[in-house]
Structure formats: structure tokens, C-alpha cells
Scaffold this motif. Structure first.
Motif, PDB file in Angstrom:
ATOM      1  N   THR A 141      -0.290   9.730  10.226  1.00 33.54           N
ATOM      2  CA  THR A 141       0.095  11.107   9.904  1.00 33.54           C
ATOM      3  C   THR A 141      -0.131  12.070  11.066  1.00 33.54           C
ATOM      4  N   CYS A 192       0.838  -1.198   0.000  1.00 32.44           N
ATOM      5  CA  CYS A 192       0.000   0.000   0.000  1.00 32.44           C
ATOM      6  C   CYS A 192       0.875   1.251   0.000  1.00 32.44           C
ATOM      7  N   LEU A 193       0.471   2.258  -0.741  1.00 37.80           N
ATOM      8  CA  LEU A 193       1.281   3.463  -0.888  1.00 37.80           C
ATOM      9  C   LEU A 193       0.804   4.622  -0.023  1.00 37.80           C
ATOM     10  N   ALA A 194      -0.474   4.633   0.399  1.00 38.26           N
ATOM     11  CA  ALA A 194      -1.007   5.766   1.140  1.00 38.26           C
ATOM     12  C   ALA A 194      -0.471   5.776   2.565  1.00 38.26           C
ATOM     13  N   PRO A 195      -0.046   6.939   3.095  1.00 41.62           N
ATOM     14  CA  PRO A 195       0.403   7.015   4.494  1.00 41.62           C
ATOM     15  C   PRO A 195      -0.770   6.812   5.454  1.00 41.62           C
ATOM     16  N   ILE A 196      -0.484   6.234   6.627  1.00 45.00           N
ATOM     17  CA  ILE A 196      -1.518   5.927   7.614  1.00 45.00           C
ATOM     18  C   ILE A 196      -1.335   6.758   8.874  1.00 45.00           C
TER      19      ILE A 196
END
Length: 455
Positions: A62, A56-60
Motif C-alpha cells: 500500500t 488472502c484478502l488484505a492488501p500488502i
């Protein structure tokens, strides 16, 4: 005399008591409902734990930190004239960048845009922890077909730091023997005394004081062995005509056999402050054990190479930077090692190509840098790579006089001038002298005029 009056409960008091008694349950019920509602509100805000996946590429995560993404790079064009009998644009001639391969009467010239670089840096911190991710490419891909120049991965690493300790994982510059000269030439003095590469690694650094840093690292080149002269990694030597391309036990060209270990290394560096500002002194050591690859029968350029040997590869060396004056600075390194190959930008120099034994070598370089003004910087340097001749006894150059050498050294002079802002022009002269195992002694010159813009 006042008449006697019987004491009783005042109607006002009774009224107030009734009001209070009737409101207490209401307040109690409201408080209970509010408490219950608050619990429901907390449960709604506490999100369930995330399902984390490697792809997965989306940051979690943050919250609680600030981040930034910064593109950077360099656009460069090198005008090159060489009389060293090499093609300075051919990516397969890596040693062509740093040796005198033939007669001075054979010359070539080119315009080279390949050293242009593009990268993206992502930073995040909460004031205590810091995180950095870097991906960087240049354009030294493996082919140059009709002007279609492919990109190549240079760097891809993550650096995490907290207090005085940091961890780097990914492909970065080699952390041992980490000092490099400042010349323009792409080889950065590889084959001429500078031991360098960009390698996949795990490196742990710790700052013991503001001046003293130590590190431990493990690193491994992606391919592990030079794809030359019988050193390609193979499983067994098959019977003639039975070699099979593909997976399975009959496949000659496999990756996992024989067992290959990474390099394990350390570096201790001291940097000056105050009166010693700008001084750097460092010592490095690295070691790797592996079994040399069996020679792949008649497919090898050197089918008689003795293989399957226990190879102990190591290096120990030092680095030094000393400001002589406010404008003049000395820098250099010196090292001694054995079986140093692709991991140190010494392709095909690690083993005797016939006997298969490891080759010991003594390398080093030195540079003077003079910052004349904000408009001009001048460099002058010298480097050498001197393998032990007895370790190369019996070897020869199967593809001509451009594979293994007994001595290779370089002298260079460089001038750099900013045209405007971060747009620069540089002039450089390199003189190379090479004594090949074939007995040939060659020398040649490389002239460069380079333009680049750092952004």
C-alpha cells in the motif's frame, strides 16, 4: 639588553593537547557506536519479504500509491407487455427476449426488477501506474422461485495500465465487436444483429497514438457449449443404461473432453479528434477451433445429431459511429461469421442440430440517436440476424418453434427522460419478426416502460 630566555612548551598548549587527546577516542567511540546503531536501525525498518497467498484478502503493498473504493449501481423496474408468446422473466428463455416465438394472440405482462445492478470499483495509482478492480452483479440468476430472485455475477475483472498499455484479466464485456446499441431491452439486440457477451478473458490493449488503439485478446465462455439439443459437453457415448453421474472414466458428462480452445481475437479502433470529434471506426476479428460434443445417446433431444466434428468458429466485422449534427448521431456494426453461439449471445444457433455442421450468418444493426435537449433523447434502430439457409438444411426445432431460425430481425423506438437528477423514465417499442426452421413465420411486439436510478 634583554636576558636570554630558553624556548619551551607552553603549559597552556600541553593542557589543550591532553584534553584533545583524551576526547578523540571518545568521539571515535561515539561515532562508531552511532554508526553501529544506525545499522541496527536500518535493519529494524527493513521488514522481511511478505508471504503472499492467493486466498488472502488484505492488501500488502500500500506504500507509494493512493486508492479509493466506490460503490455504484442502478435500481430499475421494467413494466413489460409482450404479445410474442414468450415469458420475458424466464431466464431459461434467453431467445425469448429477442424473437417472435408464437401467435400474437398469446400475450403476457410483468413487472421486472431483475435488471438492477450493484457494483464496487477499487482504484489505485501512483501517478504512473493505475490499477482498477471491479465486481458487479445483477439479478438474472437461473431461477425465480416464489419471488426469491438470486443474484448473478456480471463483471469481475482487474485492469492494470502503465503509460499507453493496459492489461485486463477477468470477466468483462467482450473486447471485440465492442459497440452496442442504447435500447432499454435486456437482450441488447442479441439474436438481432448485435454480437455481445460478458466473458472471462485476458486482453492486452495499446494506444499507438491518441487516436489509434489496438488489442489482442483470448476469451472463453464458462460452459463452452450450449446446454441444448445434443451440444452438451460429454466424454463418450456410453452403452444404454451405463451412463454414470460423477467423476471417473465412465462419467458421460465431463468438462475437459473433447478438447476445447478459447477464442483468439484482435481489434483496431480509430477515434477522431478536432473536426472529427466523436467519430469511431473499428475492425474486429476472432477465431476458435473445437471438436463438437458427441451426442449423449437417448438423453439428447436430437439423438441423430452428427457429432465429433472439427468446428472452425470465426467472426470478422466493423463498427462505426458518426455524429451527423451536434444532436444527431449514427452508430452501427456489421459482421459475418460461422458457428457463433453462446459467446456472442446466440444460444443454440452455432451448429445444425441434425447434421452437426457449423452455421454461417450475416448480422448487423444500425441506430440513430437524437439528443433533443437535456430533457429528452430519442432512439430509432433496426437489426438483423440472417443465417445461411443451406447450412440449416435438414434441421428442425425439437422443442417447438423457438430454437433455430432462418431470419430474425427487430425494429425499435425509444424515448428517455430524466425526472430529476439521475432518476429516469424510458418508453420503448420493439417489433420482432422471426422465420423459424420449422417454416413458421411469426411477428410480435414488446412494449416497455422503465424507471431507473443510477448512483
Amino acid at each position: 639588553m634583554r636576558p636570554h630566555r630558553k624556548e619551551g612548551i607552553s603549559p597552556t598548549f600541553v593542557f589543550l593537547a591532553v584534553i584533545l587527546m583524551s576526547t578523540v577516542p571518545a568521539f571515535a567511540q561515539q561515532a562508531a557506536e552511532e554508526a553501529e546503531g544506525a545499522g541496527r536501525l536500518i535493519r529494524k525498518e527493513a521488514a522481511p519479504p511478505p508471504h503472499m497467498c492467493a486466498g488472502c484478502l488484505a492488501p500488502i503493498f500500500t506504500e507509494g500509491s493512493k486508492g479509493s473504493i466506490t460503490p455504484y449501481g442502478r435500481v430499475e423496474l421494467d413494466a413489460i407487455y409482450s404479445n410474442r408468446n414468450t415469458n420475458p422473466l424466464d431466464p431459461s428463455q434467453f431467445n425469448g427476449y429477442a424473437t417472435a416465438a408464437g401467435s400474437q394472440s398469446n400475450s403476457s405482462s410483468t413487472l421486472n426488477p431483475r435488471y438492477s445492478v450493484f457494483g464496487i470499483r477499487a482504484d489505485r495509482t501512483d501517478g504512473v501506474h493505475s490499477l482498477r478492480g471491479v465486481v458487479e452483479i445483477d439479478f438474472y440468476g437461473q431461477t425465480d422461485n416464489a419471488g426469491n430472485i438470486p443474484p448473478r455475477l456480471r463483471l469481475a475483472y482487474i485492469a492494470y495500465a502503465v503509460k499507453r498499455t493496459s492489461l485486463t484479466v477477468g470477466m468483462d464485456w467482450t473486447p471485440v465487436m465492442a459497440l452496442h446499441p442504447d435500447l432499454i431491452d435486456f437482450s441488447i439486440m442479441g439474436y438481432n444483429g448485435n454480437l455481445w457477451q460478458r466473458l472471462p478473458q485476458i486482453t492486452l490493449r495499446h494506444n499507438f497514438t491518441d487516436s489509434l488503439q489496438g488489442l489482442l485478446m483470448v476469451m472463453r465462455f464458462e460452459r463452452g457449449l450450449s446446454a441444448c439439443c445434443g451440444q452438451a459437453q460429454v466424454r463418450t457415448i456410453p452403452a444404454p443404461g451405463t451412463a454414470v453421474v460423477g467423476g471417473g472414466p465412465t462419467n458421460q458428462f465431463t468438462f475437459n473432453d473433447p478438447v476445447q480452445n478459447p477464442y483468439y481475437g484482435t481489434r483496431l479502433a480509430w477515434s477522431g479528434s478536432g473536426a472529427t470529434q466523436g467519430v469511431l471506426a473499428a475492425v474486429s476479428a476472432a477465431y476458435r477451433y473445437y471438436r463438437s460434443a458427441p451426442s449423449p445417446g437417448g438423453l439428447a433431444l436430437v439423438p441423430t445429431q452428427q457429432s465429433g466434428k472439427d468446428i472452425n468458429s470465426y467472426v470478422i466485422g466493423g463498427e462505426l459511429v458518426v455524429p451527423i449534427t451536434k444532436q444527431l448521431k449514427f452508430s452501427g456494426e456489421i459482421a459475418y461469421g460461422q458457428a457463433l453461439g453462446v459467446e456472442w449471445f446466440r444460444f443454440n444457433q452455432e451448429l445444425n442440430l441434425v447434421r452437426g455442421n457449423p452455421v454461417r450468418t450475416f448480422v448487423g444493426w444500425a441506430q440513430l440517436s437524437y439528443a433533443h435537449s437535456r430533457d429528452y433523447t430519442f432512439l430509432a434502430g433496426y437489426g438483423w440476424d440472417n443465417p445461411l439457409n443451406s447450412d440449416l438444411k435438414g434441421t428442425f426445432a425439437p422443442t417447438g418453434s423457438n430454437v433455430q431460425y432462418l431470419l430474425n430481425h427487430r425494429t425499435y423506438v425509444t424515448a428517455v427522460h430524466p425526472i430529476w437528477a439521475d432518476f429516469y423514465v424510458g418508453l420503448e417499442w420493439n417489433h420482432l419478426m422471426t422465420e423459424w426452421t420449422s417454416g413458421q413465420h411469426n411477428q410480435g411486439d414488446n412494449y416497455m416502460m422503465s424507471f431507473w436510478y443510477n448512483f
